[in-house]
Structures are given as C-alpha cells and as structure tokens.
Design an enzyme around this catalytic site. Structure first.
Site, PDB file in Angstrom:
ATOM      1  CG  ASP A 299      -2.282  -0.466   1.030  1.00  0.00           C
ATOM      2  OD1 ASP A 299      -2.807  -0.252  -0.051  1.00  0.00           O
ATOM      3  OD2 ASP A 299      -2.844  -1.059   1.955  1.00  0.00           O
TER       4      ASP A 299
ATOM      5  CD  GLU B  63      -6.843   3.476   2.590  1.00  0.00           C
ATOM      6  OE1 GLU B  63      -7.460   2.876   3.477  1.00  0.00           O
ATOM      7  OE2 GLU B  63      -6.679   3.023   1.447  1.00  0.00           O
TER       8      GLU B  63
ATOM      9  CG  ASP C 133      -7.791   3.145  -1.939  1.00  0.00           C
ATOM     10  OD1 ASP C 133      -6.799   2.579  -1.437  1.00  0.00           O
ATOM     11  OD2 ASP C 133      -8.948   2.896  -1.581  1.00  0.00           O
TER      12      ASP C 133
ATOM     13  CB  ILE D 246      -4.088  -2.048  -2.432  1.00  0.00           C
ATOM     14  CG1 ILE D 246      -2.700  -2.106  -3.061  1.00  0.00           C
ATOM     15  CG2 ILE D 246      -4.811  -3.373  -2.685  1.00  0.00           C
ATOM     16  CD1 ILE D 246      -1.826  -3.237  -2.554  1.00  0.00           C
ATOM     17  CG  ASP D 247     -11.036   0.198  -2.764  1.00  0.00           C
ATOM     18  OD1 ASP D 247     -11.145   0.757  -1.658  1.00  0.00           O
ATOM     19  OD2 ASP D 247     -11.997  -0.281  -3.385  1.00  0.00           O
TER      20      ASP D 247
ATOM     21  CB  THR E  25      -6.212  -3.237   2.293  1.00  0.00           C
ATOM     22  OG1 THR E  25      -6.066  -1.957   1.670  1.00  0.00           O
ATOM     23  CG2 THR E  25      -4.855  -3.724   2.719  1.00  0.00           C
TER      24      THR E  25
ATOM     25  CG  ASP F 246     -12.564   4.190  -0.492  1.00  0.00           C
ATOM     26  OD1 ASP F 246     -11.569   3.475  -0.677  1.00  0.00           O
ATOM     27  OD2 ASP F 246     -13.023   4.437   0.641  1.00  0.00           O
TER      28      ASP F 246
END
Length: 374
Positions: A54, A79, A153, A155-156, A158, A299
């Site tokens: 991330d 994020e 984001d 890695i949405d 996660t 997001d």
C-alpha cells in the site's frame, strides 16, 4: 492532458506490478502486513491492515506523477501514511530514492534487513512502464494543471488483497469477495469546484493466464465541461423488469428489505467500494448503495469521474434523501473532493459521510431514492 492520462495509467500499471509481486511470494507477503491501529483504523473492519505494498504504491504514484508534473506534486494525496514500523520498533519513512540500490536499502530497513525481498520490490519500483494505446493519443482536452488535485487509493479492498484468492464462484459477473475486488484507484479533481474530472481504475488480479500468472486490466474516463470520454462502451442492455443493486453484505437489514421489491433476485453483494462502483461502471449492476460512513474520497474520486463520463454519478445519500423530501425527485447532490468534513478527526475528515449511491442513470437513482423515502 493526454500526457497526464498516460502517466496515470503507467503509474497504475507499475502499481499493479508491485501488488502482484507482493502476492506471488507468500513468505514475502507475510512480512508486508502490519495492523492499522489508533486513528488510522477504519471502523468498518474488526481488523484493518496496512501493507507495505500500500505505502510503496502510493509513494510510487506520487513520485512518478510528481516527477513528470512537478506542479502537481503538492496536490497528490492518498489513504496511507508513509511511516512504517519494522520488527525492531523503528519507524521508517518510506519514499522512492533516486537509485534502485538506495530504495532497496531503505525498504530493507522495514523488512528487518531482508535484502532479497527489498531488492525485488525496488526492481519493480524503478522499472519503466510504457503503455501502447492508440486511443490515448486521441484524447484532446485542455484542463489547467494549476487547478487540479489527485486522490490515490493504492490498494482498495486491502482486506481482500491480503486474504483473498481469485474467486471462481460469482453471480452475474460480480465476485462477492476475493482478489478480483482489489484495485488501484487514481482520481483527478478540480480543486476549485471539487468535481471529479479524470479517473483510472487498475484491477491487478483480473484473471490468470495459461501459466497461472496474474493478469490485470485498467479502465479510464474523463468528464470535463461538455467532454465525456472513456475506455468503456457507453451502451448497456436495459433490464426492463427489475434493476440491480450491489451492496456490502454488512449493509443494514432494513435497507436490504426496502430495496428487495426493486431488485428481486438482482440484489448482489461484494467487497471493496472501488470494486462495487466498477461493477456499476461496467453495467454488471445499475447502482451501488451504502448507508454507512465507510467510504472515503480516495475510494470514490476515480470511479466517480468514469461514471460521470458515462452519464452517471455518485451522490451523497443522506443529502439526496433530504433534498428529494423537500424539493421532489431530481435533486442530485454529487460528491465533491476538495473540502474535508468540518469537526471530524483525522480518520473521518475525508469520509463520505451520509452514505452514497453510485448510479449509471438518473432513472436508477430516482428509483432508489423513492424506495428509500417510502
């Protein structure tokens, strides 16, 4: 502006390469997990995780876009915090260094001296990625660079990235959970109006090839003034009898019950806000509904821009219900991306408070609002 879109796609592809590299080595992947605590914890999950992947992906996107467009560097936000704690209790600020060797040495500090793992990640980070797409050359749009910001984001979804596999059981093309719901999201917005204007969604684990290696796929869209273009066909088959809605399995029972007559058997459940909006973008669902304050600007910015390019959008659900009650149907308070929520703590200040509805057409939105009002 074609140059910026190309740069965003290249950054998303490099990010997808990093995500795949981390997932393919299980021993490495176990080292890359650190539990989110305190103000960084997302209240939606009992356990929420921050991965080194991330953090690296977010810093790669910031670095690559900032290097090509220096004026944008101060306006790229995401994020993740780039502070990471290793096994010795040391806090390391993760950043992209000038050389692959220097980046590997920095990452090895996070990985408690694991130079082999750090070297693999550094190689992905410094690898040049090029996109050969004739369609990108046709993008002719003039957006002032001094008025835009970028939400990332890395890695949405996660949680699914950490624990999931490629889910073979799915309904109407929608995967309820698994790696398919993990996505890299890069959204561009107008810092004056707060409106989303460009989005890239990259799905690193879209499929596997004949050698059982992960293959990804990316989508993009631009919506600015009267110009709406995207990589997705704009025509979808209409489902005349019932519309379809995708939600989280944890959505309130009363909301599921209220929408049931509208959807019938076409009520679907999936993980990941970005993935559920992507399902709406691709026409697998007519809308995505969430009532809790569990989605954030990073997001929704990228998929919101793509939905706008298709004639849809994302509205604040609580505001839409209030305005429809006061003024009648048709009021659409679209999400904006420039202002934090006043009086909120560090975690919640960029939340989409009041829930949201992502939709492909005004008709779908009106149907949902009318049902929920009733």
């Amino acid at each position: 502006m074609a140059d910026l879109l190309t740069a965003l796609i290249c950054a998303s592809e490099k990010s997808a390469n990093i995500a795949r590299a981390c997932k393919q080595e299980e021993a490495l992947f176990q080292l890359l997990i650190e539990e989110k605590k305190g103000p960084e914890k997302n209240k939606k999950f009992v356990q929420d995780f921050k991965t080194l992947a991330d953090v690296i992906i977010q810093e790669v996107i910031k670095h690559d876009i900032g290097k090509k467009f220096p004026e944008l560097a101060p306006h790229i936000a995401g994020e993740e915090s780039n502070h990471f704690e290793n096994g010795l209790g040391e806090t390391i600020i993760v950043k992209i260094c000038q050389t692959e060797q220097a980046t590997a040495e920095l990452i090895s500090e996070v990985l408690d001296g694991n130079l082999k793992a750090a070297g693999l990640l550094a190689k992905c980070i410094h690898e040049d990625v090029h996109i050969d797409s004739p369609d990108l050359g046709k993008v002719n749009i003039d957006i002032p660079m001094d008025s835009i910001g970028i939400w990332v984001d890395p890695i949405d979804s996660t949680n699914q990235y950490i624990k999931g596999q490629l889910e073979e059981k799915f309904k109407s093309g929608i995967h309820p959970h698994g790696l398919k719901s993990a996505a890299v999201l890069i959204g561009v917005f107008d810092r004056n109006s707060g409106q989303p204007i460009m989005g890239v969604i990259n799905v690193p684990f879209d499929d596997v090839d004949s050698n059982l290696r992960w293959q990804g796929k990316y989508y993009w869209g631009i919506s600015h003034n009267d110009l709406n273009i995207c990589s997705i066909p704009k025509q979808f088959p209409e489902h005349l009898n019932q519309m379809s809605v995708v939600m989280s399995l944890s959505e309130k029972d009363e909301i599921k019950k209220a929408l049931a007559p509208l959807c019938g058997e076409r009520m679907y459940f999936a993980s990941g806000a970005g993935y559920k909006i992507l399902c709406t973008i691709l026409g697998l669902a007519d809308a995505y509904v969430v009532t809790a304050d569990t989605t954030f600007k990073w997001d929704t910015c990228a998929p919101h821009a793509i939905l706008k390019s298709l004639g849809g959008g994302i509205v604040n659900l609580a505001q839409a219900l209030a305005e429809a009650k006061a003024k009648g149907p048709g009021a659409t308070p679209e999400l904006q991306y420039k202002m934090p929520n006043e009086g909120s703590n560090e975690t919640e200040k960029w939340a989409n408070t009041g829930g949201l509805v992502a939709y492909r057409s005004q008709k779908h939105l009106d149907n949902i609002i009318n049902v929920l009002l009733a």
